[in-house]
Design an enzyme around this catalytic site. Structure first.
Site, PDB file in Angstrom:
ATOM      1  N   ARG A  14      -7.479   3.187 103.748  1.00 16.51           N
ATOM      2  CA  ARG A  14      -7.482   4.536 104.296  1.00 16.51           C
ATOM      3  C   ARG A  14      -7.106   5.533 103.231  1.00 16.51           C
ATOM      4  O   ARG A  14      -7.941   5.964 102.455  1.00 16.51           O
ATOM      5  CB  ARG A  14      -6.534   4.614 105.502  1.00 16.51           C
ATOM      6  CG  ARG A  14      -5.125   4.077 105.238  1.00 16.51           C
ATOM      7  CD  ARG A  14      -4.356   4.040 106.567  1.00 16.51           C
ATOM      8  NE  ARG A  14      -2.965   3.750 106.367  1.00 16.51           N
ATOM      9  CZ  ARG A  14      -2.473   2.566 106.181  1.00 16.51           C
ATOM     10  NH1 ARG A  14      -3.256   1.537 106.155  1.00 16.51           N
ATOM     11  NH2 ARG A  14      -1.178   2.391 106.014  1.00 16.51           N
ATOM     12  N   ALA A  87       1.918   9.386 104.791  1.00 16.89           N
ATOM     13  CA  ALA A  87       1.738   8.167 104.004  1.00 16.89           C
ATOM     14  C   ALA A  87       0.676   7.251 104.609  1.00 16.89           C
ATOM     15  O   ALA A  87      -0.047   6.563 103.877  1.00 16.89           O
ATOM     16  CB  ALA A  87       3.062   7.414 103.893  1.00 16.89           C
ATOM     17  N   GLU A  88       0.573   7.249 105.921  1.00 18.23           N
ATOM     18  CA  GLU A  88      -0.362   6.359 106.587  1.00 18.23           C
ATOM     19  C   GLU A  88      -1.796   6.871 106.578  1.00 18.23           C
ATOM     20  O   GLU A  88      -2.736   6.101 106.394  1.00 18.23           O
ATOM     21  CB  GLU A  88       0.076   6.127 108.041  1.00 18.23           C
ATOM     22  CG  GLU A  88       1.351   5.312 108.191  1.00 18.23           C
ATOM     23  CD  GLU A  88       1.143   3.839 107.852  1.00 18.23           C
ATOM     24  OE1 GLU A  88      -0.016   3.378 107.882  1.00 18.23           O
ATOM     25  OE2 GLU A  88       2.128   3.157 107.557  1.00 18.23           O
ATOM     26  N   SER A  89      -1.995   8.170 106.802  1.00 19.37           N
ATOM     27  CA  SER A  89      -3.364   8.655 107.036  1.00 19.37           C
ATOM     28  C   SER A  89      -3.672  10.012 106.431  1.00 19.37           C
ATOM     29  O   SER A  89      -4.808  10.476 106.544  1.00 19.37           O
ATOM     30  CB  SER A  89      -3.618   8.741 108.543  1.00 19.37           C
ATOM     31  OG  SER A  89      -2.846   9.802 109.107  1.00 19.37           O
ATOM     32  N   TYR A 189       5.454   2.579  99.147  1.00 23.41           N
ATOM     33  CA  TYR A 189       5.251   3.216 100.451  1.00 23.41           C
ATOM     34  C   TYR A 189       6.554   3.818 100.970  1.00 23.41           C
ATOM     35  O   TYR A 189       6.598   4.980 101.402  1.00 23.41           O
ATOM     36  CB  TYR A 189       4.701   2.177 101.433  1.00 23.41           C
ATOM     37  CG  TYR A 189       4.660   2.639 102.867  1.00 23.41           C
ATOM     38  CD1 TYR A 189       3.570   3.341 103.365  1.00 23.41           C
ATOM     39  CD2 TYR A 189       5.717   2.357 103.737  1.00 23.41           C
ATOM     40  CE1 TYR A 189       3.541   3.755 104.685  1.00 23.41           C
ATOM     41  CE2 TYR A 189       5.691   2.765 105.055  1.00 23.41           C
ATOM     42  CZ  TYR A 189       4.594   3.459 105.535  1.00 23.41           C
ATOM     43  OH  TYR A 189       4.568   3.875 106.843  1.00 23.41           O
TER      44      TYR A 189
END
Length: 211
Positions: A14, A87-89, A189
């Site tokens: 992603r 951080a995720e998307s 992360y």
């Protein structure tokens, strides 16, 4: 987010590419913002407008109303939720990883079905993970669970959000510190989330209800 694994954490297709390409992208964004600022100044657009535009590109924030609501309901720092989404998307609602994690907080279908059962979300279907309200609700629920599991240790909770609780248990559980994280990607992360949390606090205090 991922379930417990026996190997290294999933590679994120992603928003989390290798560090060097991401750095190059940020440099190009900075150059583009600077060029736009120069052009805007020539036609009388204010520096403040372009600073806000640059912030929107480099540190986006959307759905702050949902973030505030979930933070209050689950006793979470709204800036931590925002930083996790970043951080995720990078706040892309339709983001999907090779492992099947979906939406803003990259919730896997397996984790979502677990959460739906615990929270009596009987009408949940996997496609709902692309809905911002449901995704942030479920991601925040899971983050709260992990914080409770590890006694409020944010490093451990975030590492588990990325790599799965089984690995965090092996690395030290509730006593885990950054240096003890076994996967370089997971360590990077966690560092990113904690760094971005401070940036969200500094730049979006009012939007996140921190002002």
């Amino acid at each position: 987010m991922s379930r417990a694994r026996t190997a290294a954490p999933r590679r994120r297709s992603r928003a989390r590419a290798a560090t060097r390409p991401r750095s190059r992208r940020r440099r190009w964004l900075a150059i583009a913002a600077a060029a736009a600022l120069g052009a805007g100044a020539a036609i009388g657009i204010s520096r403040i407008d372009f600073e806000e535009l640059a912030r929107e590109v480099t540190l986006p924030l959307r759905h702050d109303d949902i973030i505030r609501q979930q933070a209050a309901e689950k006793e979470l720092d709204p800036a931590l939720i925002a930083a996790t989404i970043y951080a995720e998307s990078r706040f892309r609602e339709r983001a999907q990883s090779e492992a099947g994690a979906r939406g803003l907080m990259q919730v896997t279908p397996a984790t979502a079905l677990e959460i739906a059962t615990k929270s009596e979300g009987t009408e949940f279907v996997v496609h709902d993970l692309f809905d911002a309200d449901i995704n942030i609700r479920y991601g925040s629920f899971h983050l709260r669970e992990l914080l409770d599991r590890y006694g409020g240790n944010e490093v451990a909770a975030l590492a588990a959000y990325n790599a799965g609780p089984s690995h965090v248990d092996e690395w030290g559980g509730s006593s885990l510190e950054l240096d003890g994280i076994g996967f370089p990607e997971t360590r990077a992360y966690v560092e990113e989330v904690l760094d971005k949390r401070q940036e969200y606090r500094d730049n979006y205090a009012d939007d996140l209800g921190l002002g």
